[in-house]
Design a protein around this motif. Structure first.
Motif, PDB file in Angstrom:
ATOM      1  N   ALA A  55      -1.022  -7.373 -12.027  1.00 31.55           N
ATOM      2  CA  ALA A  55      -1.181  -8.827 -12.055  1.00 31.55           C
ATOM      3  C   ALA A  55      -1.935  -9.261 -10.810  1.00 31.55           C
ATOM      4  O   ALA A  55      -1.440  -9.079  -9.693  1.00 31.55           O
ATOM      5  CB  ALA A  55       0.178  -9.521 -12.116  1.00 31.55           C
ATOM      6  N   VAL A  56      -3.129  -9.797 -10.983  1.00 30.13           N
ATOM      7  CA  VAL A  56      -3.911 -10.344  -9.882  1.00 30.13           C
ATOM      8  C   VAL A  56      -3.720 -11.849  -9.897  1.00 30.13           C
ATOM      9  O   VAL A  56      -4.067 -12.516 -10.875  1.00 30.13           O
ATOM     10  CB  VAL A  56      -5.401  -9.970 -10.010  1.00 30.13           C
ATOM     11  CG1 VAL A  56      -6.192 -10.573  -8.858  1.00 30.13           C
ATOM     12  CG2 VAL A  56      -5.575  -8.454 -10.042  1.00 30.13           C
ATOM     13  N   SER A  60       0.846  -1.192   0.000  1.00 31.28           N
ATOM     14  CA  SER A  60       0.000   0.000   0.000  1.00 31.28           C
ATOM     15  C   SER A  60       0.881   1.241   0.000  1.00 31.28           C
ATOM     16  O   SER A  60       1.919   1.275   0.660  1.00 31.28           O
ATOM     17  CB  SER A  60      -0.905   0.014   1.233  1.00 31.28           C
ATOM     18  OG  SER A  60      -1.575   1.246   1.359  1.00 31.28           O
ATOM     19  N   ALA A  61       0.434   2.270  -0.726  1.00 29.43           N
ATOM     20  CA  ALA A  61       1.196   3.516  -0.808  1.00 29.43           C
ATOM     21  C   ALA A  61       0.752   4.551   0.208  1.00 29.43           C
ATOM     22  O   ALA A  61       1.460   5.527   0.445  1.00 29.43           O
ATOM     23  CB  ALA A  61       1.070   4.107  -2.216  1.00 29.43           C
ATOM     24  N   VAL A 103      -0.801  -8.697  -6.762  1.00 26.11           N
ATOM     25  CA  VAL A 103      -1.605  -8.886  -5.548  1.00 26.11           C
ATOM     26  C   VAL A 103      -2.320 -10.223  -5.625  1.00 26.11           C
ATOM     27  O   VAL A 103      -2.708 -10.673  -6.703  1.00 26.11           O
ATOM     28  CB  VAL A 103      -2.618  -7.731  -5.388  1.00 26.11           C
ATOM     29  CG1 VAL A 103      -3.648  -7.725  -6.517  1.00 26.11           C
ATOM     30  CG2 VAL A 103      -3.303  -7.771  -4.041  1.00 26.11           C
ATOM     31  N   GLY A 104      -2.477 -10.870  -4.475  1.00 21.95           N
ATOM     32  CA  GLY A 104      -3.271 -12.083  -4.409  1.00 21.95           C
ATOM     33  C   GLY A 104      -4.751 -11.747  -4.434  1.00 21.95           C
ATOM     34  O   GLY A 104      -5.191 -10.787  -3.791  1.00 21.95           O
ATOM     35  N   ALA A 128      -4.232  -2.516  -4.738  1.00 16.62           N
ATOM     36  CA  ALA A 128      -3.317  -2.675  -5.867  1.00 16.62           C
ATOM     37  C   ALA A 128      -3.777  -1.840  -7.058  1.00 16.62           C
ATOM     38  O   ALA A 128      -2.957  -1.240  -7.763  1.00 16.62           O
ATOM     39  CB  ALA A 128      -3.221  -4.149  -6.253  1.00 16.62           C
ATOM     40  N   ALA A 129      -5.088  -1.793  -7.285  1.00 19.91           N
ATOM     41  CA  ALA A 129      -5.626  -0.979  -8.376  1.00 19.91           C
ATOM     42  C   ALA A 129      -5.325   0.505  -8.150  1.00 19.91           C
ATOM     43  O   ALA A 129      -5.096   1.253  -9.111  1.00 19.91           O
ATOM     44  CB  ALA A 129      -7.120  -1.216  -8.507  1.00 19.91           C
ATOM     45  N   PHE A 130      -5.326   0.925  -6.884  1.00 20.84           N
ATOM     46  CA  PHE A 130      -4.983   2.313  -6.546  1.00 20.84           C
ATOM     47  C   PHE A 130      -3.552   2.619  -6.999  1.00 20.84           C
ATOM     48  O   PHE A 130      -3.286   3.673  -7.597  1.00 20.84           O
ATOM     49  CB  PHE A 130      -5.129   2.510  -5.041  1.00 20.84           C
ATOM     50  CG  PHE A 130      -4.767   3.874  -4.533  1.00 20.84           C
ATOM     51  CD1 PHE A 130      -5.720   4.878  -4.455  1.00 20.84           C
ATOM     52  CD2 PHE A 130      -3.469   4.160  -4.115  1.00 20.84           C
ATOM     53  CE1 PHE A 130      -5.389   6.142  -3.981  1.00 20.84           C
ATOM     54  CE2 PHE A 130      -3.128   5.415  -3.640  1.00 20.84           C
ATOM     55  CZ  PHE A 130      -4.090   6.404  -3.577  1.00 20.84           C
TER      56      PHE A 130
END
Length: 267
Positions: A234-235, A118-119, A209-210, A221-223
């Motif tokens: 990549a999911v 996370s950012a 991301v899992g 991850a989409a963020f």
């Protein structure tokens, strides 16, 4: 290096990329064992250190901020006389350390791999929880925490069908010195917001991301993916917080595909 003794593994050849992989909390460099083997076999040079306070590296009690971890990684590159730009990857806390490196010394980086991370800066509640957990680990050790969160680190299906993976994760967690883990938790509670770093990245990035990750969900991850100018997402199906261990073939396929598309190196 940087005032401490650091344990690391340096594997592989000199014809491919130089790839530095950073583990998360509360693990060690063997988190990346599948990738170390696969990437080294493919001709890449793979560097996997134990962060300070973890694995066989020196334990420094107190507070270890992400910028200290980043300085340690820079010192390792200096020690190994790595002058070319590297591919830097990190998982969870390791991903946040990678973002700190991108903020501090982007000129040393060729690409980023951000997995299960996370950012955003920590919330007030998150800071309280991390500091409370640090107190608990110092008081009780790692065992209770390990058993409580194992089925979040790896998916319950992984625990049932791939017990060796779950045991590897349990072994890393139980082997982590509580003082090192607590120091990292306290430092991570004070982390900055890396969103601005992401939007200014002048390098490609892979965000992984899992599918079943509850710590850093697919939405997180989409963020990241939406804010990095040159990124792929990549999911990884059938994985929780540690997709590189739970589904190494899928993770490695995403990673090797990403590496294959990097611009040709100059010089």
């Amino acid at each position: 290096m940087n005032g401490i003794t650091t344990a690391y593994e340096d594997t592989g050849g000199t014809g491919g990329e130089t790839i530095l992989l950073v583990h998360g909390h509360p693990f060690d460099h063997t988190l990346w064992a599948p990738q170390t083997a696969a990437l080294a076999t493919a001709g890449h040079r793979v560097l996997v250190p134990d962060l300070r306070g973890y694995g066989a590296s020196q334990v420094v009690p107190g507070v270890t901020r992400l910028e200290t971890f980043a300085a340690d990684l820079a010192a390792l590159l200096d020690h190994l006389e790595v002058t070319e730009r590297i591919v830097l990857g990190g998982l969870s806390m390791g991903g946040q350390i990678a973002m700190e490196c991108a903020r501090r010394f982007p000129e040393r980086l060729r690409a980023l791999v951000l997995a299960g991370t996370s950012a955003r800066a920590e919330t007030d509640d998150g800071r309280r929880q991390r500091n409370a957990m640090a107190d608990r680990l110092l008081r009780e050790g790692m065992r209770g925490y390990t058993e409580e969160v194992l089925d979040k680190m790896v998916a319950p299906r992984t625990i049932a069908t791939r017990p060796a993976v779950a045991e590897h994760v349990r072994r890393m967690m139980l082997g982590t010195p509580p003082e090192g883990a607590a120091a990292a938790l306290r430092g991570r509670a004070e982390r900055p917001d890396y969103t601005g770093t992401l939007t200014g990245l002048a390098m490609p990035a892979l965000v992984a991301v899992g599918r079943d990750d509850t710590y850093t969900p697919v939405a997180e991850a989409a963020f990241l993916h939406a804010r990095i100018p040159d990124a792929r997402l990549a999911v990884i199906e059938g994985a929780a917080h540690l997709p590189n261990l739970e589904q190494p073939r899928a993770f490695d396929a995403a990673l090797t595909g990403f590496l294959a598309e990097l611009p040709e190196r100059v010089g």
